[in-house]
Design a protein around this motif. Structure first.
Motif, PDB file in Angstrom:
ATOM      1  N   ALA A 100      -9.907  25.339 -27.861  1.00  0.00           N
ATOM      2  CA  ALA A 100      -8.732  25.930 -27.216  1.00  0.00           C
ATOM      3  C   ALA A 100      -9.007  27.402 -26.925  1.00  0.00           C
ATOM      4  N   THR A 101      -8.454  27.887 -25.805  1.00  0.00           N
ATOM      5  CA  THR A 101      -8.586  29.298 -25.433  1.00  0.00           C
ATOM      6  C   THR A 101      -7.208  29.864 -25.139  1.00  0.00           C
ATOM      7  N   ARG A 102      -7.021  31.140 -25.494  1.00  0.00           N
ATOM      8  CA  ARG A 102      -5.789  31.854 -25.192  1.00  0.00           C
ATOM      9  C   ARG A 102      -6.172  33.239 -24.666  1.00  0.00           C
ATOM     10  N   TYR A 103      -5.741  33.527 -23.443  1.00  0.00           N
ATOM     11  CA  TYR A 103      -6.025  34.826 -22.833  1.00  0.00           C
ATOM     12  C   TYR A 103      -5.315  35.925 -23.624  1.00  0.00           C
ATOM     13  N   LEU A 104      -6.029  37.016 -23.898  1.00  0.00           N
ATOM     14  CA  LEU A 104      -5.462  38.144 -24.635  1.00  0.00           C
ATOM     15  C   LEU A 104      -5.214  39.353 -23.732  1.00  0.00           C
ATOM     16  N   PHE A 105      -6.273  39.893 -23.099  1.00  0.00           N
ATOM     17  CA  PHE A 105      -6.163  41.084 -22.260  1.00  0.00           C
ATOM     18  C   PHE A 105      -7.469  41.266 -21.491  1.00  0.00           C
ATOM     19  N   SER A 106      -7.492  42.251 -20.595  1.00  0.00           N
ATOM     20  CA  SER A 106      -8.719  42.554 -19.850  1.00  0.00           C
ATOM     21  C   SER A 106      -9.016  44.044 -19.918  1.00  0.00           C
ATOM     22  N   LEU A 107     -10.302  44.367 -19.770  1.00  0.00           N
ATOM     23  CA  LEU A 107     -10.738  45.764 -19.752  1.00  0.00           C
ATOM     24  C   LEU A 107     -11.860  45.924 -18.719  1.00  0.00           C
ATOM     25  N   PRO A 108     -11.827  46.998 -17.931  1.00  0.00           N
ATOM     26  CA  PRO A 108     -12.936  47.246 -17.007  1.00  0.00           C
ATOM     27  C   PRO A 108     -14.147  47.757 -17.781  1.00  0.00           C
ATOM     28  N   ASN A 109     -15.327  47.522 -17.222  1.00  0.00           N
ATOM     29  CA  ASN A 109     -16.562  47.920 -17.870  1.00  0.00           C
ATOM     30  C   ASN A 109     -17.615  48.144 -16.792  1.00  0.00           C
ATOM     31  N   THR A 110     -18.720  48.744 -17.178  1.00  0.00           N
ATOM     32  CA  THR A 110     -19.899  48.851 -16.320  1.00  0.00           C
ATOM     33  C   THR A 110     -21.064  48.279 -17.113  1.00  0.00           C
ATOM     34  N   TYR A 111     -21.808  47.378 -16.479  1.00  0.00           N
ATOM     35  CA  TYR A 111     -22.906  46.679 -17.140  1.00  0.00           C
ATOM     36  C   TYR A 111     -24.190  46.979 -16.382  1.00  0.00           C
ATOM     37  N   LYS A 112     -25.160  47.586 -17.051  1.00  0.00           N
ATOM     38  CA  LYS A 112     -26.438  47.936 -16.421  1.00  0.00           C
ATOM     39  C   LYS A 112     -27.287  46.677 -16.311  1.00  0.00           C
ATOM     40  N   TYR A 113     -27.609  46.268 -15.064  1.00  0.00           N
ATOM     41  CA  TYR A 113     -28.404  45.060 -14.852  1.00  0.00           C
ATOM     42  C   TYR A 113     -29.399  45.309 -13.727  1.00  0.00           C
ATOM     43  N   SER A 114     -30.667  45.110 -14.018  1.00  0.00           N
ATOM     44  CA  SER A 114     -31.739  45.293 -13.027  1.00  0.00           C
ATOM     45  C   SER A 114     -31.648  46.657 -12.334  1.00  0.00           C
ATOM     46  N   GLY A 115     -31.335  47.685 -13.104  1.00  0.00           N
ATOM     47  CA  GLY A 115     -31.273  49.034 -12.563  1.00  0.00           C
ATOM     48  C   GLY A 115     -29.998  49.365 -11.804  1.00  0.00           C
ATOM     49  N   LEU A 116     -29.065  48.438 -11.772  1.00  0.00           N
ATOM     50  CA  LEU A 116     -27.815  48.631 -11.041  1.00  0.00           C
ATOM     51  C   LEU A 116     -26.653  48.672 -12.023  1.00  0.00           C
ATOM     52  N   ASN A 117     -25.737  49.599 -11.843  1.00  0.00           N
ATOM     53  CA  ASN A 117     -24.522  49.653 -12.667  1.00  0.00           C
ATOM     54  C   ASN A 117     -23.496  48.713 -12.053  1.00  0.00           C
ATOM     55  N   VAL A 118     -23.355  47.525 -12.638  1.00  0.00           N
ATOM     56  CA  VAL A 118     -22.468  46.498 -12.117  1.00  0.00           C
ATOM     57  C   VAL A 118     -21.078  46.676 -12.728  1.00  0.00           C
ATOM     58  N   PRO A 119     -20.047  46.902 -11.894  1.00  0.00           N
ATOM     59  CA  PRO A 119     -18.698  46.974 -12.457  1.00  0.00           C
ATOM     60  C   PRO A 119     -18.241  45.571 -12.858  1.00  0.00           C
ATOM     61  N   THR A 120     -17.643  45.465 -14.032  1.00  0.00           N
ATOM     62  CA  THR A 120     -17.151  44.171 -14.510  1.00  0.00           C
ATOM     63  C   THR A 120     -15.689  44.279 -14.897  1.00  0.00           C
ATOM     64  N   MET A 121     -15.045  43.133 -14.967  1.00  0.00           N
ATOM     65  CA  MET A 121     -13.705  43.027 -15.529  1.00  0.00           C
ATOM     66  C   MET A 121     -13.850  42.038 -16.671  1.00  0.00           C
ATOM     67  N   ASP A 122     -13.814  42.536 -17.897  1.00  0.00           N
ATOM     68  CA  ASP A 122     -14.021  41.714 -19.084  1.00  0.00           C
ATOM     69  C   ASP A 122     -12.693  41.111 -19.534  1.00  0.00           C
ATOM     70  N   LEU A 123     -12.637  39.791 -19.563  1.00  0.00           N
ATOM     71  CA  LEU A 123     -11.442  39.041 -19.931  1.00  0.00           C
ATOM     72  C   LEU A 123     -11.598  38.551 -21.365  1.00  0.00           C
ATOM     73  N   PHE A 124     -10.737  39.004 -22.244  1.00  0.00           N
ATOM     74  CA  PHE A 124     -10.818  38.666 -23.666  1.00  0.00           C
ATOM     75  C   PHE A 124      -9.965  37.437 -23.969  1.00  0.00           C
ATOM     76  N   PHE A 125     -10.568  36.479 -24.691  1.00  0.00           N
ATOM     77  CA  PHE A 125      -9.889  35.242 -25.068  1.00  0.00           C
ATOM     78  C   PHE A 125      -9.988  35.024 -26.571  1.00  0.00           C
ATOM     79  N   GLU A 126      -8.899  34.599 -27.166  1.00  0.00           N
ATOM     80  CA  GLU A 126      -8.930  34.088 -28.538  1.00  0.00           C
ATOM     81  C   GLU A 126      -9.341  32.623 -28.415  1.00  0.00           C
ATOM     82  N   CYS A 127     -10.339  32.217 -29.200  1.00  0.00           N
ATOM     83  CA  CYS A 127     -10.863  30.859 -29.087  1.00  0.00           C
ATOM     84  C   CYS A 127     -10.823  30.137 -30.428  1.00  0.00           C
TER      85      CYS A 127
END
Length: 172
Positions: A100-127
């Motif tokens: 079972a999953t329950r959505y909690l909240f989201s937070l923006p982030n930046t993830y460094k991948y292959s030399g690129l700063n990828v903007p992400t939207m991290d979705l937190f779930f209680e599982c």
């Protein structure tokens, strides 16, 4: 600060070098008119607790932030819901089966991948998981264990959104 798409010098539609900054999140081709926006990539984070209320934490096996604490999770795949992604990521990284999953909240982030700063939207779930006895560190996880809430220090987590998220969860 440099533009998010600075590494992209040529228009992906027509190949023109007239691919220029349009605004802070896009580039425009002055030859064919194509505009390429860089919007956040969806990512998921699993909050899993055992019967004592301890939280499952992982040690990152890969960069960025190799060797720091993390939570199970990762990027969503094409045509996959966030719920499907968190279930898949937990299985891939820990061997645990989410029931079972329950959505909690989201937070923006930046993830460094292959030399690129990828903007992400991290979705937190209680599982909820089927059983914790088959917990195994796999994929890009070096170690996985349940940590008592009172021992969790958000500063030991390597990614900014995970630090903020775990702070919300444990109240620090």
């Amino acid at each position: 600060m440099s533009h998010l798409l600075e590494l992209f010098r040529f228009c992906p539609v027509c190949g023109s070098e007239k691919f220029v900054e349009n605004n802070k999140q896009s580039k425009r081709c002055n030859s064919c008119g194509f505009i390429n926006y860089i919007n956040p990539k969806a990512a998921v984070v699993a909050i899993i607790t055992n019967s004592e209320g301890d939280i499952l934490v992982c040690k990152r096996a890969k960069d960025p932030a190799r060797g720091t604490l993390d939570m199970p999770g990762g990027f969503t795949d094409l045509n996959e819901t966030a719920e499907e992604a968190v279930i898949r990521e937990v299985k891939e990284e820990t061997g645990l089966t989410v029931t079972a999953t329950r959505y909690l909240f989201s937070l923006p982030n930046t993830y460094k991948y292959s030399g690129l700063n990828v903007p992400t939207m991290d979705l937190f779930f209680e599982c909820d998981v089927q059983e914790i006895s088959n917990l195994t560190a796999r994929d890009d996880v070096a170690e996985a264990w349940f940590m008592p809430r009172k021992e969790i220090d958000p500063e030991h987590f390597g990614l900014a959104s995970i630090r903020k998220g775990i702070s919300r969860i444990v109240g620090k």
